[in-house]
Design an enzyme around this catalytic site. Structure first.
Site, PDB file in Angstrom:
ATOM      1  N   LEU A  20     -10.240  -2.749   4.806  1.00 29.37           N
ATOM      2  CA  LEU A  20      -9.451  -2.287   3.682  1.00 29.37           C
ATOM      3  C   LEU A  20      -8.153  -1.614   4.146  1.00 29.37           C
ATOM      4  O   LEU A  20      -8.180  -0.657   4.915  1.00 29.37           O
ATOM      5  CB  LEU A  20     -10.296  -1.279   2.886  1.00 29.37           C
ATOM      6  CG  LEU A  20      -9.620  -0.669   1.662  1.00 29.37           C
ATOM      7  CD1 LEU A  20      -9.201  -1.731   0.676  1.00 29.37           C
ATOM      8  CD2 LEU A  20     -10.543   0.345   1.040  1.00 29.37           C
ATOM      9  N   ASP A  21      -7.036  -2.116   3.673  1.00 25.67           N
ATOM     10  CA  ASP A  21      -5.725  -1.524   3.971  1.00 25.67           C
ATOM     11  C   ASP A  21      -5.421  -1.464   5.460  1.00 25.67           C
ATOM     12  O   ASP A  21      -4.625  -0.642   5.914  1.00 25.67           O
ATOM     13  CB  ASP A  21      -5.611  -0.099   3.378  1.00 25.67           C
ATOM     14  CG  ASP A  21      -5.756  -0.107   1.870  1.00 25.67           C
ATOM     15  OD1 ASP A  21      -5.362  -1.111   1.256  1.00 25.67           O
ATOM     16  OD2 ASP A  21      -6.273   0.858   1.323  1.00 25.67           O
ATOM     17  N   GLU A  22      -6.059  -2.342   6.240  1.00 25.62           N
ATOM     18  CA  GLU A  22      -5.859  -2.272   7.684  1.00 25.62           C
ATOM     19  C   GLU A  22      -5.406  -3.599   8.272  1.00 25.62           C
ATOM     20  O   GLU A  22      -5.454  -3.794   9.478  1.00 25.62           O
ATOM     21  CB  GLU A  22      -7.164  -1.829   8.381  1.00 25.62           C
ATOM     22  CG  GLU A  22      -7.562  -0.401   8.141  1.00 25.62           C
ATOM     23  CD  GLU A  22      -6.817   0.573   9.038  1.00 25.62           C
ATOM     24  OE1 GLU A  22      -6.216   0.155  10.039  1.00 25.62           O
ATOM     25  OE2 GLU A  22      -6.834   1.770   8.722  1.00 25.62           O
TER      26      GLU A  22
ATOM     27  N   LEU B 242      -0.021   3.766   6.174  1.00 18.93           N
ATOM     28  CA  LEU B 242      -1.216   3.345   6.887  1.00 18.93           C
ATOM     29  C   LEU B 242      -1.094   3.885   8.301  1.00 18.93           C
ATOM     30  O   LEU B 242      -0.039   3.735   8.900  1.00 18.93           O
ATOM     31  CB  LEU B 242      -1.294   1.821   6.931  1.00 18.93           C
ATOM     32  CG  LEU B 242      -1.657   1.185   5.597  1.00 18.93           C
ATOM     33  CD1 LEU B 242      -1.411  -0.296   5.649  1.00 18.93           C
ATOM     34  CD2 LEU B 242      -3.101   1.484   5.270  1.00 18.93           C
TER      35      LEU B 242
ATOM     36  N   HIS C 252       0.846  -1.180   0.000  1.00 16.29           N
ATOM     37  CA  HIS C 252       0.000   0.000   0.000  1.00 16.29           C
ATOM     38  C   HIS C 252       0.887   1.237   0.000  1.00 16.29           C
ATOM     39  O   HIS C 252       1.793   1.362   0.807  1.00 16.29           O
ATOM     40  CB  HIS C 252      -0.893  -0.025   1.248  1.00 16.29           C
ATOM     41  CG  HIS C 252      -2.004   0.957   1.189  1.00 16.29           C
ATOM     42  ND1 HIS C 252      -1.879   2.235   1.623  1.00 16.29           N
ATOM     43  CD2 HIS C 252      -3.263   0.839   0.729  1.00 16.29           C
ATOM     44  CE1 HIS C 252      -3.026   2.875   1.444  1.00 16.29           C
ATOM     45  NE2 HIS C 252      -3.883   2.046   0.901  1.00 16.29           N
TER      46      HIS C 252
END
Lengths: 278, 278, 278, 278
Positions: free
Chosen positions: D221-223, D190, D186
């Site tokens: 999402l993205d976590e 984050l 990503h």
């Protein structure tokens, strides 16, 4: 923070971890962390074990000695219980940073004293309530000077001696007496730019990186086992003096890191190299 | 991306920036970026000016020559219009990374060809549609080998030659012919660990950092002006081969950076050092 | 170190560098370094020029105003002549590092005083001979507290205010009064982990990197223009407290860098972003 | 390189290391490296043990299960024996870097195939002799598209799925089916700059650092749990596109690192965080 730590150092053979953890288990100790490394080029085993408990039960070390090969070197340390003496010459950046960290509770040791061959760092040391000893090297030979330094060291009996920009070279005798107990911070990269005016050399060469190395002191000048290294980017616009200033920032960071690793007993020396369990 | 770039290199004196920008203003050019540096140890001035416009109006260079001291070296370059030939031996990491960047449009140049003294990188080069020339050095002397390399270079007439792990040493004649036009990537730190098996040396010394240096090639082996340097942390658990692998990652990153700086005409060489306008 | 510095900030148009350097040349000034930047998203021009000479000749600023567009903001600064007041709350790491650098001659400014809303940093400040003012916020409202702080600031009239872990939020009025004059250091990454206990959040999220950001203070809490950022690697073995300790090391490094950039007048603010001429 | 690896994951209690190493010793296995970690916030124990030998003797896993608490999760892996499928969309930088490393022998796995929702990466994949499957998402709903992707995955049965800039979001069902088996890279940090055009946001905010995070894919999402992170310095002179380009360099480096950690079985997931034994 970990408190009770074992250091084990011996020729590698099968079952070492099993035998060590068996003894600890038998004594009811709870392992907090275990780190091992086998140097396969020399078949050598090192292990650092931290366990809980205010003190180490009697008999643990004895049982370990029985259980392990005769050559095993087994040491026990109580973190937070260490003591150091700092030696410096005239530059305040490394000493000041260590004293600040000490006063902030970030150095797990008693800083017993500062020794310098000059007097200008006295007020800095005393501002942090650390006794300061100026032992001038002028008009006396190295042997006499070292004897005076040793006299002060004898008084404190520190676990380690931290050279925070101490610019004099010790005799072999002195180094032997404090084998594996003295660490130093060295500008630039080992083994590059050895000699006088390294920052001038670095400037003339147009380097794009400035570094520092913390290492144990041995007879080989600036060549003892490396503990920690770091760098900082520089560029063409830096004068030699500005490179030196950037270098001072790396020096203080790297030395502080090495001191922490040392006092938490995270470093082993084997075959001229360090094993550092971060 | 900038397109029209001027490089000016001359002894420092008052009013240089004024005189240069006056000429550009008179010709109606719009400056996009200006970077200057005065080396005060030698009283030398360098300036990089990027300006807008598809082409440089006639007379600008002439007027600059009139306006500036006679010794001034004035060069004009059109970014994106450059060409390079890459030379490599057997290792694919630097070459592959450059080819990937080339195919992604991240190299502001035409990669005209790959030359190697071995054949194993052929399929990699051809996968990216770049002509590959294997010129073996076996059974011929250095002079003959270099003549064959030059023959291929003559065919392409590249602006620059990028040594992407080309493991042979050039003769002084060759280096002179392509003065300030050849860049190289060197493992480890210059000037440390010069000699064979640097990663083995680094391993034995227990270094905590591995680096790479991109530099211009001069007669002094691995001692030309430094363009870019970077490092990667390593530790006791790395074997010599793992250190070399970490080193390859730094090498490819540093070389890619140097190639970009070179092709964007951001580098000046003065007095054995580079001035790099990032 | 550079001494005389000009800051010029105006809408972009052709010939600005020419016009500026023409004035300097006419006044016989020798430019030591020039840095310009055009923000092409807003067509805005900024330039920092350092020139030699103990003082700026009369008429230079006037002639620049005549020569440049009316909207141009032209400022002159004498480096080394700056003054700052440091504000802190209870944590000593940033304050101590700045005081150490100040005593080492590495801060090109007069550190006039330390203001805190607590008393525990008094001995640290006084150890470095810097006046300390404790202004408690207890039992009084924010307005009254800020009035007391301003009273002390009025007494010193500092060029800049450095928040070295000052943990209280200023009112809009206060921020407006010292517009572009207050800088702050913020744990972790902006705009990530905003809110209470950022290191606990970072720990729970298992981050592998801890950072710090130095920025100008504006009305948007922790959202002012960024001056400098850096990070430090962490891993799963770090507790939240150890992450905070690593964070403190980054904080002090980043704040020291930002203070140096500020006092050397290397920072422009335009459109909510900084242009930093390093 | 290590070959036989055990992963043990269970509630902490006294004597775990002892019990595990006892079993290995009894079976005559030679431990090459041991890494343990106790998450003291949840009293949870994880251990990675690498031992020598071409294969794991029968009965070791069974004896471990007998010796350890019932809740223990015991996994065995043979490094070098892993397989992955890479998924990408249109950007070649991460995919190309992984394929280059694969062809250089630096990825300890079989790269079985590349799946993309576009066709433009076909020639890149095929240049490295890796089968390429274009599965367009156009004109079909997500469920249908995922079914087609799964069909191809079923054919390969990879140990892990590496998203190398795959720009589509998976359904919960898909993520559940490949729980702890999908990793992603990503841009940016984050949890910062979540949303569209992160580099534009970073540019407007004037950040001085650009980063990338490799993480496991979960429903958030993205976590998902973070595996690796790194950053690169940028400054005011970078356009949003140049920030994105710098970001691509960090992305490829961080993803390559995460893939290596994954394939060497150095990662544990516990309580939403990773434990990474480097």
């Amino acid at each position: 923070m970990e408190k009770q730590v074992l250091h084990i150092d011996c020729p590698d053979e099968k079952g070492l971890v099993y035998r060590i953890t068996e003894v600890l288990y038998r004594h009811g100790l709870n392992i907090v962390s275990n780190q091992e490394f086998v140097d396969t080029t020399t078949d050598h085993f090192v292990m650092r074990t931290a366990f809980e408990g205010e003190e180490t039960p009697n008999g643990v070390l004895e049982d370990l000695r029985t259980s392990l090969p005769n050559e095993a070197d087994i040491r026990h340390a109580e973190i937070g219980d260490r003591s150091i003496v700092i030696m410096a010459t005239k530059e305040p950046h490394c000493l000041g940073d260590l004293l600040l960290r000490y006063s902030n509770g970030e150095i797990p040791a008693d800083v017993q004293a500062v020794i310098s061959n000059h007097d200008n760092l006295r007020s800095l040391s005393e501002a942090f309530d650390v006794p300061f000893h100026a032992i001038s090297h002028e008009k006396i030979d190295r042997k006499t000077h070292e004897a005076k330094v040793e006299e002060v060291l004898e008084q404190y009996q520190p676990d380690y001696i931290v050279l925070a920009k101490y610019m004099r070279i010790f005799s072999s005798d002195f180094v032997d007496r404090y084998k594996d107990k003295i660490i130093n911070i060295h500008h630039s990269f080992l083994p590059a730019f050895i000699g006088a005016n390294p920052y001038q050399q670095a400037f003339e060469r147009g380097v794009k990186i400035i570094g520092a190395t913390a290492h144990f002191v041995t007879d080989d000048l600036d060549e003892g086992p490396i503990i920690a290294q770091d760098v900082m980017p520089v560029n063409h616009s830096y004068t030699a003096e500005e490179m030196a200033s950037a270098g001072r920032d790396v020096e203080k960071t790297v030395l502080a890191k090495a001191v922490k690793l040392l006092l938490e007993e995270r470093i082993f020396i084997h075959n001229g190299r360090t094993i550092v369990f971060e």
